[in-house]
Design a protein around this motif. Structure first.
Motif, PDB file in Angstrom:
ATOM      1  N   LYS A   8       0.484  -0.913  -0.282  1.00  0.00           N
ATOM      2  CA  LYS A   8      -0.411  -0.245   0.452  1.00  0.00           C
ATOM      3  C   LYS A   8       0.927   1.125  -0.221  1.00  0.00           C
ATOM      4  O   LYS A   8       2.035   1.356   0.422  1.00  0.00           O
ATOM      5  N   SER A   9       0.578   2.434  -0.840  1.00  0.00           N
ATOM      6  CA  SER A   9       1.156   3.217  -0.759  1.00  0.00           C
ATOM      7  C   SER A   9       0.895   4.138   0.700  1.00  0.00           C
ATOM      8  O   SER A   9       1.983   4.805   1.229  1.00  0.00           O
ATOM      9  N   GLU A  10       0.380   3.794   2.098  1.00  0.00           N
ATOM     10  CA  GLU A  10       0.743   4.407   2.933  1.00  0.00           C
ATOM     11  C   GLU A  10       0.287   3.300   3.958  1.00  0.00           C
ATOM     12  O   GLU A  10      -0.894   2.864   3.929  1.00  0.00           O
ATOM     13  N   CYS A  11       0.843   3.509   5.381  1.00  0.00           N
ATOM     14  CA  CYS A  11       0.907   2.862   6.310  1.00  0.00           C
ATOM     15  C   CYS A  11      -1.034   2.986   7.367  1.00  0.00           C
ATOM     16  O   CYS A  11      -0.879   3.945   7.231  1.00  0.00           O
ATOM     17  N   CYS A  12      -1.270   1.836   7.359  1.00  0.00           N
ATOM     18  CA  CYS A  12      -2.484   2.366   7.806  1.00  0.00           C
ATOM     19  C   CYS A  12      -2.837   2.892   9.607  1.00  0.00           C
ATOM     20  O   CYS A  12      -3.971   2.456  10.032  1.00  0.00           O
ATOM     21  N   VAL A  13      -1.348   1.711  10.169  1.00  0.00           N
ATOM     22  CA  VAL A  13      -1.511   2.138  11.603  1.00  0.00           C
ATOM     23  C   VAL A  13      -2.115   1.413  12.652  1.00  0.00           C
ATOM     24  O   VAL A  13      -2.826   1.628  13.475  1.00  0.00           O
ATOM     25  N   LYS A  19      -1.523  -7.536   5.548  1.00  0.00           N
ATOM     26  CA  LYS A  19      -0.366  -8.435   4.515  1.00  0.00           C
ATOM     27  C   LYS A  19       0.390  -7.339   3.411  1.00  0.00           C
ATOM     28  O   LYS A  19       1.579  -7.705   3.517  1.00  0.00           O
ATOM     29  N   ARG A  20      -0.488  -6.430   3.169  1.00  0.00           N
ATOM     30  CA  ARG A  20       0.640  -4.871   2.191  1.00  0.00           C
ATOM     31  C   ARG A  20       1.035  -3.698   3.164  1.00  0.00           C
ATOM     32  O   ARG A  20       1.024  -3.024   2.195  1.00  0.00           O
ATOM     33  N   CYS A  21       0.398  -4.231   4.146  1.00  0.00           N
ATOM     34  CA  CYS A  21       1.643  -2.476   4.863  1.00  0.00           C
ATOM     35  C   CYS A  21       2.907  -2.711   4.814  1.00  0.00           C
ATOM     36  O   CYS A  21       3.918  -3.631   4.722  1.00  0.00           O
ATOM     37  N   MET A  25       6.098  -5.345   5.453  1.00  0.00           N
ATOM     38  CA  MET A  25       7.416  -5.351   3.914  1.00  0.00           C
ATOM     39  C   MET A  25       8.741  -5.275   4.358  1.00  0.00           C
ATOM     40  O   MET A  25       9.553  -6.270   3.590  1.00  0.00           O
ATOM     41  N   MET A  26       8.910  -3.938   4.819  1.00  0.00           N
ATOM     42  CA  MET A  26      10.120  -3.307   4.956  1.00  0.00           C
ATOM     43  C   MET A  26      11.229  -4.289   6.177  1.00  0.00           C
ATOM     44  O   MET A  26      12.360  -5.007   5.562  1.00  0.00           O
ATOM     45  N   LYS A  27      10.016  -4.552   6.850  1.00  0.00           N
ATOM     46  CA  LYS A  27      10.499  -5.863   8.439  1.00  0.00           C
ATOM     47  C   LYS A  27      11.084  -6.966   7.826  1.00  0.00           C
ATOM     48  O   LYS A  27      11.866  -7.704   8.216  1.00  0.00           O
ATOM     49  N   GLU A  28      10.012  -7.656   7.022  1.00  0.00           N
ATOM     50  CA  GLU A  28       9.949  -8.922   6.812  1.00  0.00           C
ATOM     51  C   GLU A  28      11.201  -8.786   5.140  1.00  0.00           C
ATOM     52  O   GLU A  28      11.614  -9.643   4.827  1.00  0.00           O
ATOM     53  N   ARG A  40       5.609   6.306   7.177  1.00  0.00           N
ATOM     54  CA  ARG A  40       4.693   5.560   7.605  1.00  0.00           C
ATOM     55  C   ARG A  40       4.254   5.841   5.624  1.00  0.00           C
ATOM     56  O   ARG A  40       3.276   4.968   5.708  1.00  0.00           O
ATOM     57  N   LYS A  41       4.932   6.257   4.653  1.00  0.00           N
ATOM     58  CA  LYS A  41       4.598   6.309   3.595  1.00  0.00           C
ATOM     59  C   LYS A  41       5.761   6.130   2.639  1.00  0.00           C
ATOM     60  O   LYS A  41       7.082   5.815   2.644  1.00  0.00           O
ATOM     61  N   LEU A  42       5.308   5.364   1.791  1.00  0.00           N
ATOM     62  CA  LEU A  42       6.119   4.255   0.553  1.00  0.00           C
ATOM     63  C   LEU A  42       6.493   5.461  -0.295  1.00  0.00           C
ATOM     64  O   LEU A  42       6.290   6.158  -1.089  1.00  0.00           O
ATOM     65  N   VAL A  43       7.996   5.280  -0.200  1.00  0.00           N
ATOM     66  CA  VAL A  43       8.392   6.136  -1.334  1.00  0.00           C
ATOM     67  C   VAL A  43       9.449   5.143  -2.492  1.00  0.00           C
ATOM     68  O   VAL A  43      10.268   4.196  -1.613  1.00  0.00           O
TER      69      VAL A  43
END
Length: 54
Positions: A8-13, A19-21, A25-28, A40-43
């Motif tokens: 997703k383009s932004e984390c929903c917190v 699964k799309r956070c 995804m970065m942590k895994e 908390r935003k995808l860049v």
């Protein structure tokens, strides 16, 4: 084989990360190459800056 999941383009917190956070995804390590998470935003990472850092 599993499908590649687009983050997703932004984390929903939410407390339980979806699964799309992008943070999860970065942590895994499943975030696609060329992407990172900032505030908390995808860049997308600039390849010029990536080459300088190396």
């Amino acid at each position: 084989m599993g499908k590649k999941v687009k983050p997703k383009s932004e984390c929903c917190v939410s407390k339980d990360r979806c699964k799309r956070c992008p943070i999860r995804m970065m942590k895994e390590g499943t975030l696609p190459p060329g992407y990172t998470v900032k505030k908390r935003k995808l860049v997308k990472v600039d390849k010029k800056k990536l080459a300088k850092a190396a």
